[in-house]
Design a protein around this motif. Structure first.
Motif, short mmCIF file in Angstrom:
data_model
loop_
_atom_site.label_atom_id
_atom_site.label_comp_id
_atom_site.label_asym_id
_atom_site.label_seq_id
_atom_site.Cartn_x
_atom_site.Cartn_y
_atom_site.Cartn_z
N ILE A 185 -6.01 22.59 29.88
CA ILE A 185 -6.73 21.89 30.68
C ILE A 185 -5.95 21.75 31.96
CG2 ILE A 185 -7.28 19.33 31.04
CD1 ILE A 185 -8.03 19.29 28.12
N ILE A 186 -4.71 21.67 31.96
CA ILE A 186 -3.74 21.45 32.97
C ILE A 186 -3.94 22.72 34.05
CG2 ILE A 186 -1.43 21.31 34.18
CD1 ILE A 186 -1.02 19.35 31.64
N VAL A 212 -0.18 15.55 27.01
CA VAL A 212 -1.50 14.99 26.76
C VAL A 212 -1.85 13.90 28.01
CG1 VAL A 212 -2.70 13.39 25.30
CG2 VAL A 212 -1.55 15.32 24.37
N PHE A 242 -9.60 12.66 36.50
CA PHE A 242 -9.57 12.93 38.01
C PHE A 242 -10.71 13.74 38.49
CE2 PHE A 242 -8.47 15.59 41.80
CZ PHE A 242 -8.25 14.53 42.56
N ALA A 277 -11.74 14.08 20.01
CA ALA A 277 -11.26 15.01 18.87
C ALA A 277 -9.81 15.14 18.94
CB ALA A 277 -12.10 16.25 19.40
N ILE A 278 -9.20 14.88 20.22
CA ILE A 278 -7.78 15.36 20.22
C ILE A 278 -6.74 14.08 20.53
CG2 ILE A 278 -5.99 16.51 21.46
CD1 ILE A 278 -8.27 18.79 21.92
N PHE A 320 -12.00 15.77 24.45
CA PHE A 320 -10.59 15.69 24.52
C PHE A 320 -10.28 14.34 24.06
CE2 PHE A 320 -6.48 14.77 26.77
CZ PHE A 320 -5.90 15.85 26.30
N MET A 373 -5.66 14.63 34.62
CA MET A 373 -5.99 15.74 35.49
C MET A 373 -7.71 15.83 35.15
SD MET A 373 -6.08 18.84 37.20
CE MET A 373 -4.36 19.65 37.00
N LEU A 374 -8.10 15.61 33.93
CA LEU A 374 -9.45 15.73 33.45
C LEU A 374 -10.41 14.50 34.18
CD1 LEU A 374 -9.72 16.45 29.60
CD2 LEU A 374 -11.15 17.61 31.67
N VAL A 418 -15.98 18.11 28.56
CA VAL A 418 -14.62 18.29 28.08
C VAL A 418 -13.61 16.97 27.89
CG1 VAL A 418 -12.34 19.57 28.51
CG2 VAL A 418 -14.47 20.91 29.00
N PHE A 447 -21.58 21.03 42.11
CA PHE A 447 -20.62 19.79 41.82
C PHE A 447 -21.13 19.00 40.55
CE2 PHE A 447 -19.16 20.78 46.19
CZ PHE A 447 -17.96 21.22 45.61
N ALA A 461 -13.76 13.00 40.99
CA ALA A 461 -13.76 13.56 42.10
C ALA A 461 -15.15 14.43 42.21
CB ALA A 461 -12.56 14.47 42.43
N THR A 462 -15.28 14.98 41.60
CA THR A 462 -16.40 16.01 41.43
C THR A 462 -17.67 15.05 41.61
OG1 THR A 462 -16.42 16.08 38.96
CG2 THR A 462 -15.66 18.07 40.32
N LEU A 506 -1.98 18.48 14.34
CA LEU A 506 -2.66 17.46 15.69
C LEU A 506 -1.60 17.96 17.03
CD1 LEU A 506 -4.04 14.37 14.34
CD2 LEU A 506 -5.14 15.75 15.83
N VAL A 529 -0.82 13.93 30.90
CA VAL A 529 -1.12 14.61 32.59
C VAL A 529 -2.39 15.34 32.31
CG1 VAL A 529 -0.24 16.64 33.82
CG2 VAL A 529 1.38 14.91 32.72
N ALA A 530 -2.80 15.95 31.06
CA ALA A 530 -4.01 16.57 31.07
C ALA A 530 -5.20 15.74 30.90
CB ALA A 530 -4.12 17.21 29.70
N PRO A 581 -7.17 10.58 17.78
CA PRO A 581 -6.71 11.07 16.40
C PRO A 581 -5.10 10.94 16.70
CG PRO A 581 -8.55 12.53 16.69
CD PRO A 581 -8.33 11.82 18.09
N ALA A 636 -19.93 20.94 37.82
CA ALA A 636 -18.61 20.77 37.65
C ALA A 636 -18.20 19.44 36.91
CB ALA A 636 -17.79 20.95 38.96
N SER A 638 -3.95 20.77 26.05
CA SER A 638 -3.69 20.09 27.37
C SER A 638 -2.93 20.98 28.18
CB SER A 638 -2.40 19.12 27.11
OG SER A 638 -2.88 17.98 25.98
#
Lengths: 50, 163
Positions: free
Chosen positions: A26-27, B142, B151, B121-122, B118, B148-149, B114, B104, B155-156, A15, B144-145, B125, B107, A23
């Motif tokens: 994605i970043i 994780v 945001f 599924a990620i 995320f 980002m996602l 995603v 947009f 934003a879009t 995992l 930060v990702a 768990p 997007a 990640s």
């Protein structure tokens, strides 16, 4: 008992691996997307105002 | 615009002409209520994402165990996501053809898809167990990702209104 702990650790390892690399993807993709969008806006501003 | 061999335009045309689309188009008050709920749930998602991810980054609520913060925020995240999806379908129905031609919108849909995958599924768990068993580098990446996602989703989503 020890087998269970080993199994749990292996599962967490998988995992962690999936979470870390997804990640990172994605970043990187997100950063590229926003750099392109911001550059587009800057170009438009330059065209409009010089 | 279509995905490979699938042309989605007929589906969007149908969305705009069905009952939901007609209600959204004809009754401004109903549309405004839908939009308000949509924005409020967006704010709620933003709040849960910020509190969860900033806790994982050790920025806020450091005196509360991260497991507690993550578990409690996830309940509200699910509620907000349900409302945002329901009101989003309603709002998109009223202007479906315009949305179809808006880059947009696509997007936002892609990043939302995603984001949902995320989280369920990620991220969920991974964070279900004790966080001390997880490498801090993984936890921070994780977080930060995730920031980002979501945001990008917000934003879009807002950019749709200005394009």
């Amino acid at each position: 008992m020890q087998n269970q702990i080993k199994f749990r650790k292996a599962k967490l390892g998988k995992l962690e691996f999936t979470a870390f690399y997804s990640s990172i993807i994605i970043i990187v993709v997100g950063a590229i997307y926003w750099i392109i969008q911001i550059n587009g806006v800057l170009e438009m501003l330059e065209m409009a105002y010089g | 615009m279509g995905w490979g061999a699938v042309d989605l335009l007929p589906f969007f045309e149908w969305m705009e002409t069905n009952l939901l689309g007609q209600i959204g188009k004809s009754y401004g008050g109903v549309y405004a209520v839908g939009q308000s709920l949509h924005l409020m749930s967006l704010a709620m998602i933003g709040g849960t994402v910020l509190v969860t991810d900033l806790r994982l980054l050790n920025v806020v609520l450091r005196d509360v165990p991260s497991e507690v913060v993550v578990d409690n925020a996830h309940k509200w995240f699910k509620l907000a996501l349900t409302i945002i999806l329901a009101t989003g379908i309603f709002m998109a129905s009223a202007v479906a053809i315009r949305m179809y031609h808006n880059p947009f919108f696509w997007a936002k849909m892609f990043s939302l898809f995603v984001g949902i995958v995320f989280v369920f599924a990620i991220k969920r768990p991974l964070l279900r167990g004790k966080h001390s068993d997880i490498s801090p580098l993984v936890l921070r990446t994780v977080a930060v990702a995730s920031l980002m996602l979501w945001f990008t989703v917000a934003a879009t989503g807002r950019w749709i209104g200005f394009s």
